[in-house]
Design an enzyme around this catalytic site. Sequence first.
Site, PDB file in Angstrom:
ATOM      1  N   GLU A  94       0.923  -0.882   0.204  1.00 33.20           N
ATOM      2  CA  GLU A  94       0.193   0.439  -0.326  1.00 33.20           C
ATOM      3  C   GLU A  94       0.597   1.771   0.396  1.00 33.20           C
ATOM      4  O   GLU A  94       0.078   2.086  -0.406  1.00 33.20           O
ATOM      5  CB  GLU A  94      -0.916  -0.040   1.385  1.00 33.20           C
ATOM      6  CG  GLU A  94      -2.306  -1.054   1.244  1.00 33.20           C
ATOM      7  CD  GLU A  94      -2.858  -0.859   0.125  1.00 33.20           C
ATOM      8  OE1 GLU A  94      -3.480   0.131  -0.982  1.00 33.20           O
ATOM      9  OE2 GLU A  94      -3.288  -1.942  -0.617  1.00 33.20           O
ATOM     10  N   SER A 365     -38.746 -19.892 -26.538  1.00 40.85           N
ATOM     11  CA  SER A 365     -39.117 -18.855 -27.391  1.00 40.85           C
ATOM     12  C   SER A 365     -39.487 -17.834 -26.914  1.00 40.85           C
ATOM     13  O   SER A 365     -40.178 -16.618 -27.298  1.00 40.85           O
ATOM     14  CB  SER A 365     -41.100 -19.511 -27.603  1.00 40.85           C
ATOM     15  OG  SER A 365     -41.113 -20.990 -28.528  1.00 40.85           O
TER      16      SER A 365
END
Length: 735
Positions: A94, A365
Amino acid sequence: MGKAARSKQQRRRRTAKVVAGLLAGMLVLLGVFVGVVYASTEVPDPSAIQSKQTTVVYYSDGVTEMARLGDENRTNVPLAEVSEAARQAVLAAENRSFYTDPGISLTGIVRATWNNLTGGSTQGGSTITQQYVKNAILENDDQTFARKFQELFLAIKLDNNFEKDQILENYLNTIYYGRGAYGIESAAQTYFGVPAAELTAEQGAVLAVLVRSPSRYDPEVSPEDAQDRWGRVLDGMVEEGWLAGEERAAMTYPAVLPKSGSSLGIPAGPEGLVVKEVKEELLGPRYGYTDQQVDAGGLRITTTIDKPAQDAAVAAVTNVMDGEDEVLREALVAIDPRTGGVRAYYGGPVGTGMDFAEAYRQPGSSMKPYVLAAALEQGISTQARRDGTSPQRFPDREAPVRNSGNAQCAACTLREAMTRSLNTTFYGLAYEVGPKTVAETARAVAGIPEVWETGPFAGNTSLATSGGVTGSSIGIGEYEVRPIDQAHGFATFAAGGVERDPYFVARVTDNEGTVLVENPGEEGEQVIRPEVANDVTYALTDVAAYSKRSLDGGREVAAKTGTQGLDAENNSDAWMVGYTPSLSTAVWIGTDQRLPIVNSDGGIIYGSGLPGAIWQEFMETVLAGTPEEDLPDSPRIKGDTGEGVPAPEPTRTAPQTTDATSDATPSDPASATTSQAPTSVPPGDPTNPGGPTTQPPGQTPQTPNPAVPPPAGGTGEATPSGRAPATGQAAPSGQ
């Protein structure tokens, strides 16, 4: 005599002096301003800072609570009780210059400012001191210059007023490591079962990786990403001289304990999946919140979920599925077409389980409206006629395409073919207009990315085979989509062709009421012409009645059923999707691993069966008492630029003598020109008879295999009389 005119050189000098004076004055003013702001900035004592606050998630009314996030697991320890290797791993990941920098990163600030101005990433390479200020003091990540300016002065003053070791100690005790662990001591126990003082360099690097994003780098969730970044952290330690190269070369990724049962406040029931969607939205690139800010930042999050609609969704699923096989899974998503806000969301009964509203399944469908939209864009109207006889063979497919029940229609209009869900018509139409065109239309309408970004097909082309090929089978729904995609796509039709991304987060404030996020919905993008959307809706207005799923009072609704076959005898997925101008709802039923779906009576499930019953009950409940909304009663696009067939000649039939007291049976929309399908549908796949075995050569359907969540339970009510049975045993052909 007057003064002599100044020379050019004199004028330049004078201009330079004026500019220099202005700049000097501005610098003095800036210095005074900075000095005043710095002097007036108050830094709270780190030991007195509240290191966690509960985040509350609300329904759309902003009052009714849905969840309280954050199961706190914290044990603060002095820095001396954190192993040196673990401290160095965090610094390597960091902020390697932590002990020498002034508490801020000038390059990071410049980068963040540039990104804010250009619309780039809001992440700006913050120092540990800045991260501590953001998470523990400011407790939000509002990406504004005012907040960044405040963060800057707090970080500088914190660095001047406190020792580096004290800042690092408080940072390590404040940071969120995921799995409910706040602070490095709790993280060490959660992931490795050891105190922070005993963490090795390998273990410390695992925890250091989690600081950036616990949800992304959890080794149980994303092992490859976690291990890749873990290696880079160790390499950074070598570069800083904190770890010998030979030691690094011998290191292997350490064993990590499995996740515990902590839910971090996510509800156990269906609403838990809503909370997960909310968190993902806030953690995503649009808002850029961190896990710690969401789980423990004291936020007040108002969602788009309407409490009565959510209750109606759960009730509809529970009522209809009472007594059904526990192997069945259900999903329901309801979206407001006018905003994109998700009003109801049911992905399963377990809040921490599999979310089937996000499951990738073949739509059958229910994909046909996108085919029609693509045809309408090419000037092929809903009144155009196409061959709907069954079976038919096509140049791009070895196996024949069949209609459910082998229904026949030599010259149905596309509207009639949609109502009857004729597979041969829509496979042929997809072949005619181009499968890729259909895929592009569906992606635009339903907001589907060209390449799936997440899930089991991440990196694969959407609406295509595993090899990236889109065939005409897209016309009968053989390529996977998600229930939320279908609700999204049909909402676009409902909105006149304006596509709006679905969203869950309507508003976010901090615990003092300051608004951080306000999202009333998008203006949207016109992705298909309004007349195309009009005509798709017009073509869908007879489907609900044909499927015996009409709404109370004759309320107009556009809908489409869908069923996908597993093999020649069984179905695997069943759908009902439909909308009014104010609500688009998709319902899906299937199983975890694409097994046969059968109802409690032993009948095969079709879209108009159990899914239709859930959809019908939900829509009627939510729409009850609301104004009825008109849908198109005529098409706006005329003619046929494609490969139409002529209308059939009327045939003479002998007069029939009937008993004057008998009830006449209404005819099918195409009864004058076609032979009728059987009244009961034989077993098989209405959309794709033969299942996967009828795929075109070289094509393989993408089929996920998600984890199995616990089964649903609950009580139910009988289906209202006069409606189609929820079993789906007598569904109309093609449904």
